[in-house]
Design a protein around this motif. Sequence first.
Motif, PDB file in Angstrom:
ATOM      1  N   ALA A   1      11.910  -9.060  -0.860  1.00 41.75           N
ATOM      2  CA  ALA A   1      11.337  -9.943  -1.884  1.00 41.75           C
ATOM      3  C   ALA A   1      10.668  -9.177  -3.014  1.00 41.75           C
ATOM      4  O   ALA A   1      10.792  -9.547  -4.180  1.00 41.75           O
ATOM      5  N   ASP A   2       9.920  -8.081  -2.663  1.00 41.33           N
ATOM      6  CA  ASP A   2       9.158  -7.404  -3.717  1.00 41.33           C
ATOM      7  C   ASP A   2       9.484  -5.926  -3.883  1.00 41.33           C
ATOM      8  O   ASP A   2       8.985  -5.282  -4.822  1.00 41.33           O
ATOM      9  N   GLY A   3      10.289  -5.362  -2.963  1.00 40.75           N
ATOM     10  CA  GLY A   3      10.692  -3.965  -3.107  1.00 40.75           C
ATOM     11  C   GLY A   3       9.599  -2.954  -2.850  1.00 40.75           C
ATOM     12  O   GLY A   3       9.772  -1.761  -3.112  1.00 40.75           O
ATOM     13  N   VAL A   4       8.465  -3.401  -2.318  1.00 38.38           N
ATOM     14  CA  VAL A   4       7.337  -2.503  -2.070  1.00 38.38           C
ATOM     15  C   VAL A   4       7.351  -2.043  -0.611  1.00 38.38           C
ATOM     16  O   VAL A   4       7.386  -2.875   0.302  1.00 38.38           O
ATOM     17  N   MET A   5       7.346  -0.731  -0.400  1.00 38.75           N
ATOM     18  CA  MET A   5       7.355  -0.180   0.954  1.00 38.75           C
ATOM     19  C   MET A   5       5.920   0.163   1.355  1.00 38.75           C
ATOM     20  O   MET A   5       5.340   1.124   0.861  1.00 38.75           O
ATOM     21  N   THR A   6       5.350  -0.640   2.239  1.00 38.55           N
ATOM     22  CA  THR A   6       3.973  -0.433   2.677  1.00 38.55           C
ATOM     23  C   THR A   6       3.920   0.608   3.792  1.00 38.55           C
ATOM     24  O   THR A   6       4.943   0.984   4.373  1.00 38.55           O
ATOM     25  N   ALA A   7       2.701   1.044   4.088  1.00 44.54           N
ATOM     26  CA  ALA A   7       2.521   1.997   5.184  1.00 44.54           C
ATOM     27  C   ALA A   7       2.960   1.384   6.512  1.00 44.54           C
ATOM     28  O   ALA A   7       3.559   2.060   7.361  1.00 44.54           O
ATOM     29  N   LYS A   8       2.693   0.103   6.684  1.00 48.16           N
ATOM     30  CA  LYS A   8       3.097  -0.552   7.933  1.00 48.16           C
ATOM     31  C   LYS A   8       4.616  -0.625   8.045  1.00 48.16           C
ATOM     32  O   LYS A   8       5.174  -0.468   9.126  1.00 48.16           O
ATOM     33  N   PHE A   9       5.310  -0.853   6.907  1.00 47.27           N
ATOM     34  CA  PHE A   9       6.776  -0.878   6.933  1.00 47.27           C
ATOM     35  C   PHE A   9       7.309   0.473   7.407  1.00 47.27           C
ATOM     36  O   PHE A   9       8.192   0.544   8.269  1.00 47.27           O
ATOM     37  N   THR A  10       6.770   1.545   6.864  1.00 42.60           N
ATOM     38  CA  THR A  10       7.246   2.883   7.207  1.00 42.60           C
ATOM     39  C   THR A  10       7.031   3.186   8.685  1.00 42.60           C
ATOM     40  O   THR A  10       7.946   3.661   9.373  1.00 42.60           O
ATOM     41  N   GLU A  11       5.833   2.903   9.192  1.00 40.98           N
ATOM     42  CA  GLU A  11       5.543   3.231  10.592  1.00 40.98           C
ATOM     43  C   GLU A  11       6.328   2.349  11.555  1.00 40.98           C
ATOM     44  O   GLU A  11       6.727   2.791  12.632  1.00 40.98           O
ATOM     45  N   THR A  12       6.594   1.082  11.179  1.00 42.65           N
ATOM     46  CA  THR A  12       7.348   0.180  12.057  1.00 42.65           C
ATOM     47  C   THR A  12       8.830   0.517  12.029  1.00 42.65           C
ATOM     48  O   THR A  12       9.518   0.481  13.065  1.00 42.65           O
ATOM     49  N   MET A  13       9.358   0.867  10.857  1.00 39.66           N
ATOM     50  CA  MET A  13      10.775   1.236  10.752  1.00 39.66           C
ATOM     51  C   MET A  13      11.085   2.441  11.636  1.00 39.66           C
ATOM     52  O   MET A  13      12.151   2.516  12.265  1.00 39.66           O
ATOM     53  N   ALA A  14      10.153   3.402  11.714  1.00 36.32           N
ATOM     54  CA  ALA A  14      10.359   4.585  12.555  1.00 36.32           C
ATOM     55  C   ALA A  14      10.476   4.218  14.029  1.00 36.32           C
ATOM     56  O   ALA A  14      11.076   4.969  14.818  1.00 36.32           O
ATOM     57  N   LEU A  15       9.921   3.055  14.420  1.00 36.73           N
ATOM     58  CA  LEU A  15       9.975   2.621  15.812  1.00 36.73           C
ATOM     59  C   LEU A  15      11.290   1.940  16.172  1.00 36.73           C
ATOM     60  O   LEU A  15      11.651   1.888  17.346  1.00 36.73           O
ATOM     61  N   VAL A  16      12.002   1.398  15.172  1.00 36.19           N
ATOM     62  CA  VAL A  16      13.167   0.563  15.481  1.00 36.19           C
ATOM     63  C   VAL A  16      14.504   1.252  15.241  1.00 36.19           C
ATOM     64  O   VAL A  16      15.543   0.740  15.669  1.00 36.19           O
ATOM     65  N   THR A  17      14.513   2.376  14.559  1.00 40.48           N
ATOM     66  CA  THR A  17      15.784   3.067  14.321  1.00 40.48           C
ATOM     67  C   THR A  17      15.545   4.563  14.134  1.00 40.48           C
ATOM     68  O   THR A  17      14.502   4.979  13.609  1.00 40.48           O
ATOM     69  N   THR A  18      16.529   5.363  14.557  1.00 41.73           N
ATOM     70  CA  THR A  18      16.485   6.810  14.318  1.00 41.73           C
ATOM     71  C   THR A  18      17.448   7.201  13.209  1.00 41.73           C
ATOM     72  O   THR A  18      17.545   8.369  12.852  1.00 41.73           O
ATOM     73  N   THR A  19      18.162   6.221  12.674  1.00 41.20           N
ATOM     74  CA  THR A  19      19.118   6.468  11.595  1.00 41.20           C
ATOM     75  C   THR A  19      18.381   6.618  10.273  1.00 41.20           C
ATOM     76  O   THR A  19      17.449   5.852   9.986  1.00 41.20           O
ATOM     77  N   ALA A  20      18.786   7.619   9.480  1.00 40.28           N
ATOM     78  CA  ALA A  20      18.184   7.809   8.158  1.00 40.28           C
ATOM     79  C   ALA A  20      18.927   6.931   7.149  1.00 40.28           C
ATOM     80  O   ALA A  20      20.125   7.119   6.916  1.00 40.28           O
ATOM     81  N   TYR A  21      18.246   5.961   6.598  1.00 39.53           N
ATOM     82  CA  TYR A  21      18.839   5.042   5.618  1.00 39.53           C
ATOM     83  C   TYR A  21      18.439   5.475   4.202  1.00 39.53           C
ATOM     84  O   TYR A  21      17.246   5.579   3.891  1.00 39.53           O
ATOM     85  N   GLU A  22      19.444   5.733   3.369  1.00 41.56           N
ATOM     86  CA  GLU A  22      19.162   6.025   1.971  1.00 41.56           C
ATOM     87  C   GLU A  22      18.806   4.748   1.211  1.00 41.56           C
ATOM     88  O   GLU A  22      18.012   4.767   0.275  1.00 41.56           O
ATOM     89  N   ASN A  23      19.418   3.644   1.641  1.00 36.27           N
ATOM     90  CA  ASN A  23      19.186   2.359   0.974  1.00 36.27           C
ATOM     91  C   ASN A  23      18.421   1.445   1.934  1.00 36.27           C
ATOM     92  O   ASN A  23      18.974   0.964   2.925  1.00 36.27           O
TER      93      ASN A  23
END
Length: 527
Positions: A216-238
Motif C-alpha cells: 500500500a505505501d512502499g515503506v519497509m519498516t524495521a518490523k517488516f525486515t525482522e519478520t521477513m527474515a523469519l519466513v524466508t531464506t530467499t533473497a528477493y530483489e523485488n
Amino acid sequence: MFKGHPKGLIPAALSNMGERFGYYIMNAVLLLFLVSKFGLSDTAAGIIYSVFYCGIYVLSLVGGAIADKTQNYNKTIQWGLIIMAAGYVALAIPLFSKGADSVILDHGAEWWSILIFTCAALFCIAFGNGLFKGNLQAIVGKMYDEFEAEAAKEGPEALQIAKDKRDSGFQIFYVFINVGGLIAPFVAPLLREWWLGLHGFVYNADMPALCHQYLADGVMTAKFTETMALVTTTAYENLTTFCSEYIESFNTGIHFSFFASVAAMLISLVIFFRTKHIFPQPAKKEVAEVASYTSEEKAAMAKEIKQRLYALFAVLGVAIFFWLSFHQNGQSLSVFARDFVQTDSVAPEIWQALNPGFVIILTPIIMSIFGAMARRGKSISTPRKIAIGMFIAGLAYLFLMLYSSTSGYPSGETFRGLSAEQMSEMGLAKTGPWVLIVTYFFLTVAELFISPLGLSFVSKVAPRHMVGLCQGLWLGATAIGNLFIFIGPLMYNAWPIWKCWMVFFIICLVSMGVMLSMVKWLERVTK
C-alpha cells in the motif's frame, strides 16, 4: 450418559456434528482470512464477519417459518446442507492471484469482484445454515415432547424423570456439536503451513498484514525486515514480488481447507437421509387435534401462549448480550491471540479448539453435578442456570481486564506496530498460551450454562405449533448479538485493550442482574 434418551438423539447429534465440523473450519479462520486475503483492517473484516454471523441466525427465522408452514422439517434440513455445501465449494476456489499486488494496491474491479464473490459464498452458507440449524434443534425438542407424553402415561414420577432428561439431552446434543468444533480449527492452519512450506515460506501471523502495508505505501519498516527474515531464506530483489507470493501462498492453503467443509456437509446429509425416518414430525398430528378444542379451551390456550412468548422474549433479551460477549472468540479474542500471544508453534486460529475441547471435557462433569442436585431435590431451574452462566462469562473478561491492565498492554493497533526492540524498551512482551486457556475455560463453563439450556428452555416454552419458529427466534436473538460483535475489534484497536475487556465484563454483569430479577416469574411459566 446416553441411557434413557429418545433413540433419535444420537443420529440427530451426528448429523449436526458433521455440519459443525465444516462450519467451524470456516469460522476459525474467517476474520483473519479476510484480513490476510484482501488487506482489510480488523474492523472492516469484523463487520463482514458480524453481518455473516448475524445472517446465519436471522435466516434461521426464515428456515423455521418454512419448516412450520410446509410441516416438512426433513426436506428443509436436507436443502440446508446442500446449499451450505455449494457455499463452501465457492470458498474453496483459490481466486487471486499472480500479480495480486496491483489489484490490492488500487482495489480495482477484480479485487471488488472477488470480495463480492466471497460474500456471496458466505450468504449461501448462512442461508443453508438457517434452513438446517434451528429445524434440527426443533426436531430434538419434539423428540422430548413425545418422550414426555409417553412418560406421562406411566404417572407423575415417570413424567418428572423424563422432563429432567430434556436439559441433559440438549447438553449431549451440544457435546456432539463440539466434537466437530474441536477438530476443525486444526485443518486450515495445517494446510496453510503445508502450502507455505511447498513454496519455500514459513508461517508467521504478522507477515500478511506487513505485506499488505508494504504494497500500500512502499515503506519497509524495521518490523517488516525482522519478520521477513523469519519466513524466508530467499533473497528477493523485488519486495513487491515477495509480498504478492507470500500472501498468495498464505491464503491458498486456507482455500483448500474448505473442501473438507464440503465433505463434512455431504457426510451429514448421508447420516440425516438414512436416519430421518425415526425423527418425529408431531406438527402434522396437532392439526387434527386443534379442531376438537372448545372456545373456552382455545381462550385459555391463547393466554398461556402469550405468557410463554413473554417469557421467551425476556430470555432472548439476555441471550443477545451473552452472544455479543461470547462470540468475541472469532473477533477480538481471535486478534488478541494473533497479536499478544506467542504463536511461533501454534497458529492463532487453533486456540479456538480450546472452547469445544473444554465443552467435551466439562459437559459430563456439569451434567453429573446437575443430576446429583436433582436427585437430592435441589434442582437449579433453567433460568437460574442462565443467570449463573452470565456471571461466569463476566469472570472471563474480568480476568482478561486485570491481566491486560497489569501487563501495560496498549491498543492492538499500537502493539502490532512495535518492533522487538521497541517492545523491549517499553517492557512489553507477548503472553503465554495460559491466558487463553484460562479465558476459554470460563467462557466454556458459561456457554454450558446458557447455550444448550437456552435451547432446552425454548423447547419447553414454545407453543407446539410454533416450535420451529421459536427455535428460530432463539437464533434470531443470537443474530442481534452477532450483528454488533464487530465492536470488539473496534475497541481493541482504539483503546488500551483492558478497556475493551472491561466493556464486556460490565455487559455480562448487568445481564446477570436482569436475569436474576426475572427468575421467579420465569420459573412459574415453565412449570
